[in-house]
Write a protein that holds these residues in place. Structure first.
Motif, mmCIF file in Angstrom:
data_model
loop_
_atom_site.group_PDB
_atom_site.id
_atom_site.type_symbol
_atom_site.label_atom_id
_atom_site.label_comp_id
_atom_site.label_asym_id
_atom_site.label_seq_id
_atom_site.Cartn_x
_atom_site.Cartn_y
_atom_site.Cartn_z
ATOM 1 N N VAL A 1 0.849 -1.209 0.000
ATOM 2 C CA VAL A 1 0.000 0.000 0.000
ATOM 3 C C VAL A 1 0.878 1.250 0.000
ATOM 4 N N ARG A 2 1.943 1.214 0.795
ATOM 5 C CA ARG A 2 2.850 2.384 0.818
ATOM 6 C C ARG A 2 3.472 2.626 -0.550
ATOM 7 N N GLU A 3 3.842 1.553 -1.232
ATOM 8 C CA GLU A 3 4.406 1.712 -2.595
ATOM 9 C C GLU A 3 3.382 2.393 -3.503
ATOM 10 N N HIS A 4 2.140 1.976 -3.382
ATOM 11 C CA HIS A 4 1.078 2.563 -4.206
ATOM 12 C C HIS A 4 0.883 4.040 -3.870
ATOM 13 N N ILE A 5 0.912 4.336 -2.578
ATOM 14 C CA ILE A 5 0.730 5.733 -2.160
ATOM 15 C C ILE A 5 1.890 6.579 -2.675
ATOM 16 N N ASN A 6 3.065 5.988 -2.649
ATOM 17 C CA ASN A 6 4.251 6.679 -3.160
ATOM 18 C C ASN A 6 4.142 6.977 -4.659
ATOM 19 N N GLN A 7 3.342 6.201 -5.360
ATOM 20 C CA GLN A 7 3.133 6.434 -6.802
ATOM 21 C C GLN A 7 1.849 7.231 -7.063
ATOM 22 N N ASN A 8 1.256 7.763 -5.987
ATOM 23 C CA ASN A 8 0.091 8.658 -6.119
ATOM 24 C C ASN A 8 -1.161 8.018 -6.704
ATOM 25 N N VAL A 9 -1.470 6.806 -6.275
ATOM 26 C CA VAL A 9 -2.739 6.217 -6.718
ATOM 27 C C VAL A 9 -3.891 6.948 -6.023
ATOM 28 N N ASP A 10 -5.108 6.761 -6.556
ATOM 29 C CA ASP A 10 -6.291 7.414 -5.976
ATOM 30 C C ASP A 10 -7.052 6.501 -5.038
ATOM 31 N N LEU A 11 -6.868 5.214 -5.201
ATOM 32 C CA LEU A 11 -7.542 4.238 -4.351
ATOM 33 C C LEU A 11 -6.791 2.915 -4.465
ATOM 34 N N ILE A 12 -7.169 1.961 -3.609
ATOM 35 C CA ILE A 12 -6.508 0.652 -3.626
ATOM 36 C C ILE A 12 -7.516 -0.388 -4.112
ATOM 37 N N LYS A 13 -7.051 -1.213 -5.066
ATOM 38 C CA LYS A 13 -7.883 -2.335 -5.529
ATOM 39 C C LYS A 13 -7.185 -3.625 -5.136
ATOM 40 N N ILE A 14 -7.948 -4.517 -4.510
ATOM 41 C CA ILE A 14 -7.379 -5.828 -4.198
ATOM 42 C C ILE A 14 -8.164 -6.905 -4.942
ATOM 43 N N ALA A 15 -7.504 -8.022 -5.193
ATOM 44 C CA ALA A 15 -8.224 -9.203 -5.661
ATOM 45 C C ALA A 15 -8.342 -10.086 -4.426
ATOM 46 N N ALA A 16 -9.520 -10.059 -3.798
ATOM 47 C CA ALA A 16 -9.690 -10.862 -2.575
ATOM 48 C C ALA A 16 -9.552 -12.336 -2.917
ATOM 49 N N ALA B 1 -4.236 1.772 4.048
ATOM 50 C CA ALA B 1 -4.865 2.662 3.056
ATOM 51 C C ALA B 1 -5.694 3.728 3.765
ATOM 52 N N HIS B 2 -6.512 3.312 4.726
ATOM 53 C CA HIS B 2 -7.366 4.276 5.434
ATOM 54 C C HIS B 2 -6.533 5.317 6.194
ATOM 55 N N SER B 3 -5.394 4.873 6.725
ATOM 56 C CA SER B 3 -4.564 5.825 7.475
ATOM 57 C C SER B 3 -4.015 6.920 6.562
ATOM 58 N N TYR B 4 -3.987 6.650 5.247
ATOM 59 C CA TYR B 4 -3.551 7.663 4.285
ATOM 60 C C TYR B 4 -4.755 8.302 3.576
ATOM 61 N N GLY B 5 -5.956 7.985 4.041
ATOM 62 C CA GLY B 5 -7.155 8.580 3.454
ATOM 63 C C GLY B 5 -7.594 7.959 2.138
ATOM 64 N N LEU B 6 -7.111 6.748 1.835
ATOM 65 C CA LEU B 6 -7.534 6.085 0.603
ATOM 66 C C LEU B 6 -8.553 4.990 0.902
ATOM 67 N N THR B 7 -9.459 4.771 -0.047
ATOM 68 C CA THR B 7 -10.436 3.693 0.105
ATOM 69 C C THR B 7 -9.901 2.420 -0.543
ATOM 70 N N VAL B 8 -10.525 1.305 -0.178
ATOM 71 C CA VAL B 8 -10.121 0.003 -0.728
ATOM 72 C C VAL B 8 -11.343 -0.669 -1.334
ATOM 73 N N THR B 9 -11.200 -1.137 -2.557
ATOM 74 C CA THR B 9 -12.302 -1.875 -3.165
ATOM 75 C C THR B 9 -11.801 -3.256 -3.574
ATOM 76 N N ALA B 10 -12.668 -4.258 -3.405
ATOM 77 C CA ALA B 10 -12.223 -5.645 -3.539
ATOM 78 C C ALA B 10 -12.933 -6.384 -4.664
ATOM 79 N N HIS B 11 -12.136 -6.919 -5.580
ATOM 80 C CA HIS B 11 -12.673 -7.858 -6.578
ATOM 81 C C HIS B 11 -12.992 -9.158 -5.837
ATOM 82 N N THR B 12 -14.228 -9.611 -5.946
ATOM 83 C CA THR B 12 -14.560 -10.907 -5.361
ATOM 84 C C THR B 12 -15.440 -11.696 -6.318
ATOM 85 N N VAL B 13 -15.127 -12.973 -6.427
ATOM 86 C CA VAL B 13 -15.995 -13.876 -7.196
ATOM 87 C C VAL B 13 -16.696 -14.823 -6.227
ATOM 88 N N SER B 14 -15.955 -15.362 -5.266
ATOM 89 C CA SER B 14 -16.573 -16.312 -4.335
ATOM 90 C C SER B 14 -17.212 -15.582 -3.149
#
Ligand SMILES: [Zn+2]
Length: 445
Positions: A215-230, A251-264
């Protein structure tokens, strides 16, 4: 340098400082004077927050923002007016699930195509292709997209920045950077000695601690939000609750939201328990999971397609014509699930996930989500709200986009036709597109 020259140099420097000071003092007035003013006459005006259509409104735009909303009689004389009194005016639409840096043919295998793209498509070519796809969203009135990975190493962030600085035209991009995932990511079937290639497309995490670092790497690259593949289905690996929790907390501690790809259902349950803000797809989701989503106010981005789209897809994929019963089943499942989601009060956000090339532009292909939701029983205004206000809420941008109100960005579109009696056709009949106060498209009469 002689002393005389030094004095001369000193004097000319003082003069330069004087000029700069004058410039700084007068710059704000200069800028205000330069800001373009536009008045837009809206015959019907969609208030996305209240989810109602209002009549005869004036939108006053100055520079990149909306200043005020008034009635027709608030229109001052001798001002530049864009007359949309014959149309319905809406906030620019939002597609909350795109992959503009990825496109595959209907008959291609996702995993094979991913490897091909990573090894045979340069980043430069990939971004240029992505730029063309991104621009096509503006053509259909989609002025913002939430782009969720499958975009190499932060090529989505580069594309976003090029658009924001005005180098190229395109929608606002909310970029996630590489999807954070468990071993193998979503690229199935890769031999052990080639696994490292997956690191070019996904951020594979190895532990709870590594999740935090990702997450820190992503924040360092200035992403707008975090996407995970749960989960990574059909790859049989998934993130643990502890790992997702570590991602969410960071992510939340840096003010970013997290959204999760889920199939199951299992991965959806784990992601929600770990505190994610949104679920993407949620193809399989039990009633108990939906109840938890409703309770925790978790957004759902149901990424489905209409029957017409599925027929085109099946045809292009070369699937046998007399063996398409699965499409009926797919449509029925979608319908039932959406009805269930609506009845439980879960906030729905519109997202297309249309990365398959079906012979039209990416933007055009995205419009299918409106048809799909409509055919599944959602009401016209509810669909519009899912593609405007609720989507902006999901991005924590509800005062800036997806809404027509003072101080919001002037992302404004107009459509022709009757939304209530002819929804699909009218939402596809774009006659006007403004982004950031600039007219991108206006149909000539
Ligand atoms: Zn996706």
């Amino acid at each position: 340098m002689t002393p005389k020259q030094t004095i001369h140099k000193y004097e000319s420097n003082m003069y330069r400082v004087f000029l700069i000071l004058i410039y700084i003092i007068y710059l704000p007035t200069f800028l205000v004077a330069q800001q373009k003013e536009t008045y837009i006459k809206a015959g019907l005006f969609y208030d996305s927050q209240q989810n109602v259509l209002l009549k005869n409104k004036i939108i006053y735009v100055k520079g990149t923002r909306i200043v005020s909303i008034g009635d027709f009689n608030s229109l001052p004389n001798d001002k530049y007016v864009i007359d949309l009194s014959e149309y319905t005016v809406l906030p620019g639409l939002i597609d909350a699930h795109t992959h503009v840096l990825f496109s595959q043919d209907a008959d291609a295998d996702f995993s094979e195509h991913s490897i091909q793209s990573l090894t045979m498509e340069t980043d430069a070519l990939r971004v240029l292709r992505g730029a063309k796809r991104a621009k096509s969203y503006l053509d259909v009135g989609i002025t913002s997209i939430k782009d969720l990975g499958n975009s190499g190493l932060f090529l989505d962030v580069a594309l976003r920045d090029a658009i924001n600085e005005g180098t190229i035209e395109g929608p606002r991009i909310f970029a996630s950077g590489p999807i954070i995932a468990a071993t193998g990511g979503q690229i199935y079937g890769v031999a052990p000695k080639h696994q490292s290639i997956i690191d070019l497309e996904y951020r594979i995490i190895k532990s709870v601690e590594d999740a935090k670092i990702a997450v820190r790497e992503h924040i360092n690259q200035n992403v707008d939000l975090i996407k995970i593949a749960a989960d990574n289905l059909p790859n049989n690996t998934r993130l643990s609750i502890d790992e997702i929790e570590s991602i969410v907390k960071t992510a939340h501690s840096y003010g970013l939201t997290v959204t999760a790809h889920t199939v199951s259902n299992q991965s959806a349950w784990d992601a929600i328990k770990a505190g994610v803000n949104g679920i993407e797809h949620g193809f399989n989701i039990a009633d108990s999971t939906l109840a938890l989503m409703a309770k925790n106010k978790i957004f759902l981005v149901p990424t489905e397609n209409s029957r017409a789209y599925m027929n085109i897809y099946a045809n292009l994929a070369g699937l046998e014509k007399d063996n398409l019963g699965w499409i009926d089943k797919y449509i029925d499942t979608l319908k039932n699930r959406l009805a269930n989601v609506i009845s439980k009060g879960i906030p729905i956000v519109a997202g297309s996930d249309n990365y398959t090339n079906i012979g039209v532009s990416a933007g055009k292909s995205s419009q299918d989500m409106f048809r799909a939701y409509f055919e599944a029983g959602m009401k016209p205004l509810d669909i519009l709200q899912a593609a405007t206000y609720t989507s902006a809420l999901h991005l924590n941008k509800e005062n800036e986009i997806g809404v027509l109100k003072p101080e919001a960005y002037a992302d404004i579109i107009a459509i022709k036709g009757d939304l209530n009696t002819d929804f699909v056709k009218s939402v596809e009949s774009i006659v006007f597109v403004m982004k950031d106060g600039e007219v991108y498209y206006q149909q000539s009469n």
